[in-house]
Design a protein around this motif. Structure first.
Motif, PDB file in Angstrom:
ATOM      1  N   PRO A   1       0.801  -1.238   0.000  1.00 21.45           N
ATOM      2  CA  PRO A   1       0.000   0.000   0.000  1.00 21.45           C
ATOM      3  C   PRO A   1       0.827   1.278   0.000  1.00 21.45           C
ATOM      4  N   ARG A   2       2.114   1.166   0.352  1.00 25.40           N
ATOM      5  CA  ARG A   2       2.966   2.356   0.351  1.00 25.40           C
ATOM      6  C   ARG A   2       3.493   2.703  -1.035  1.00 25.40           C
TER       7      ARG A   2
ATOM      8  N   ASN B   1      -0.234   2.746  -5.771  1.00 30.38           N
ATOM      9  CA  ASN B   1      -1.435   2.505  -4.975  1.00 30.38           C
ATOM     10  C   ASN B   1      -1.957   3.768  -4.298  1.00 30.38           C
ATOM     11  N   GLN B   2      -1.490   4.924  -4.750  1.00 29.85           N
ATOM     12  CA  GLN B   2      -1.910   6.192  -4.147  1.00 29.85           C
ATOM     13  C   GLN B   2      -3.017   6.840  -4.970  1.00 29.85           C
TER      14      GLN B   2
ATOM     15  N   GLU C   1       6.122   9.136   3.245  1.00 21.48           N
ATOM     16  CA  GLU C   1       6.323   7.705   3.420  1.00 21.48           C
ATOM     17  C   GLU C   1       6.032   6.909   2.155  1.00 21.48           C
ATOM     18  N   VAL C   2       5.471   7.551   1.141  1.00 20.23           N
ATOM     19  CA  VAL C   2       5.154   6.848  -0.107  1.00 20.23           C
ATOM     20  C   VAL C   2       6.446   6.414  -0.795  1.00 20.23           C
TER      21      VAL C   2
ATOM     22  N   ILE D   1       9.528  14.341 -19.218  1.00 16.67           N
ATOM     23  CA  ILE D   1       9.756  12.988 -19.728  1.00 16.67           C
ATOM     24  C   ILE D   1       8.401  12.369 -20.058  1.00 16.67           C
ATOM     25  N   SER D   2       8.226  11.914 -21.300  1.00 18.71           N
ATOM     26  CA  SER D   2       6.921  11.388 -21.709  1.00 18.71           C
ATOM     27  C   SER D   2       6.606  10.060 -21.038  1.00 18.71           C
ATOM     28  N   PHE D   3       5.294   9.825 -20.873  1.00 19.25           N
ATOM     29  CA  PHE D   3       4.695   8.669 -20.217  1.00 19.25           C
ATOM     30  C   PHE D   3       4.552   8.935 -18.717  1.00 19.25           C
ATOM     31  N   PRO D   4       3.544   9.743 -18.350  1.00 23.76           N
ATOM     32  CA  PRO D   4       3.315  10.078 -16.938  1.00 23.76           C
ATOM     33  C   PRO D   4       3.138   8.835 -16.078  1.00 23.76           C
ATOM     34  N   ILE D   5       3.319   8.988 -14.791  1.00 21.17           N
ATOM     35  CA  ILE D   5       3.079   7.914 -13.824  1.00 21.17           C
ATOM     36  C   ILE D   5       1.757   8.222 -13.142  1.00 21.17           C
ATOM     37  N   ASN D   6       0.776   7.347 -13.327  1.00 20.39           N
ATOM     38  CA  ASN D   6      -0.596   7.666 -12.932  1.00 20.39           C
ATOM     39  C   ASN D   6      -0.970   8.958 -13.654  1.00 20.39           C
ATOM     40  N   SER D   7      -1.279  10.032 -12.920  1.00 24.07           N
ATOM     41  CA  SER D   7      -1.566  11.325 -13.562  1.00 24.07           C
ATOM     42  C   SER D   7      -0.451  12.330 -13.327  1.00 24.07           C
ATOM     43  N   ASP D   8       0.682  11.861 -12.807  1.00 22.75           N
ATOM     44  CA  ASP D   8       1.789  12.763 -12.450  1.00 22.75           C
ATOM     45  C   ASP D   8       2.807  12.837 -13.577  1.00 22.75           C
TER      46      ASP D   8
END
Length: 216
Positions: A33-34, A38-39, A48-49, A66-73
């Motif tokens: 979960p960390r 999973n956020q 703590e993430v 850098i192209s290809f975001p992580i989730n929406s970030d």
């Protein structure tokens, strides 16, 4: 104030290859979960993430975005981060992340929106599509304000969905950077013309600026 939709660049002379982001490094299991994956995709992250590192693909160049975001970030450089901080863009969070090019680690940051600014949409000049599926439209409707839109969202049940198919950003919007949902089918970032000019002056790379009705 005029706004632009921002997307990561597809100019191969600039970025090398699309997408630029490649494999994730070994580390904390994705089921934990960390783990970043999973956020929630909006709001501030805890210290703590666990944020994994990523490698660039072999042909990719280092750019400010850098192209290809992580989730929406988005993945952005220190130079990008410094520009936002100098302009006191306060509805964002920057989370450190390492991007490896071959065996060399480069400090980057996740650009995370702290809120969704749906109040910035001028709903009197907005068309909303009720979708049968991701790609198939059932009908188009209009609502008069944000409250009516929120009621529509709450009353819409799968498999139906909502997509804002044509819209304007209100002249009353007082942010330089906003995230909007239900536009283009995915969460999307927008910036003011003022901030766009600053990013261009600072020669921020890896980003493209699009009109609100411009097709990818």
């Amino acid at each position: 104030m005029k706004f632009y939709r921002i997307e990561d660049s597809t100019n191969l002379k600039e970025v090398g290859i699309v997408p630029q982001r490649g494999e994730m490094s070994d580390g904390l299991h994705m089921d934990d979960p960390r783990h970043l994956f999973n956020q929630p995709d909006i709001g501030a992250l805890s210290e703590e993430v666990y944020v994994p590192s990523f490698r660039l693909r072999s042909k990719a160049k280092l750019t400010d975005v850098i192209s290809f975001p992580i989730n929406s970030d988005w993945i952005v450089s220190e130079r990008f981060k410094s520009t936002f901080e100098a302009e006191e863009i306060d509805n964002v969070q920057f989370i450190p992340i390492y991007i490896f090019k071959k065996d060399e680690a480069h400090q980057y940051f996740l650009l995370r929106a702290l809120k969704v600014c749906m109040e910035c949409i001028d709903f009197s000049n907005t068309t909303i599509s009720i979708m049968k599926t991701t790609w198939e439209e059932e009908k188009r409707i209009q609502v008069k304000d944000l409250n009516e839109f929120q009621i529509l969202v709450e009353s819409t049940r799968l498999p139906q969905g909502i997509k804002i198919s044509a819209f304007k950003i209100s002249e009353k919007c007082n942010y330089d950077f906003i995230r909007l949902d239900y536009t283009y089918g995915v969460p999307t970032f927008f910036i003011s013309e003022r901030l766009k000019e600053i990013l261009l002056q600072n020669k921020i790379t890896g980003i493209r600026y699009m009109e609100l009705d411009e097709v990818l």
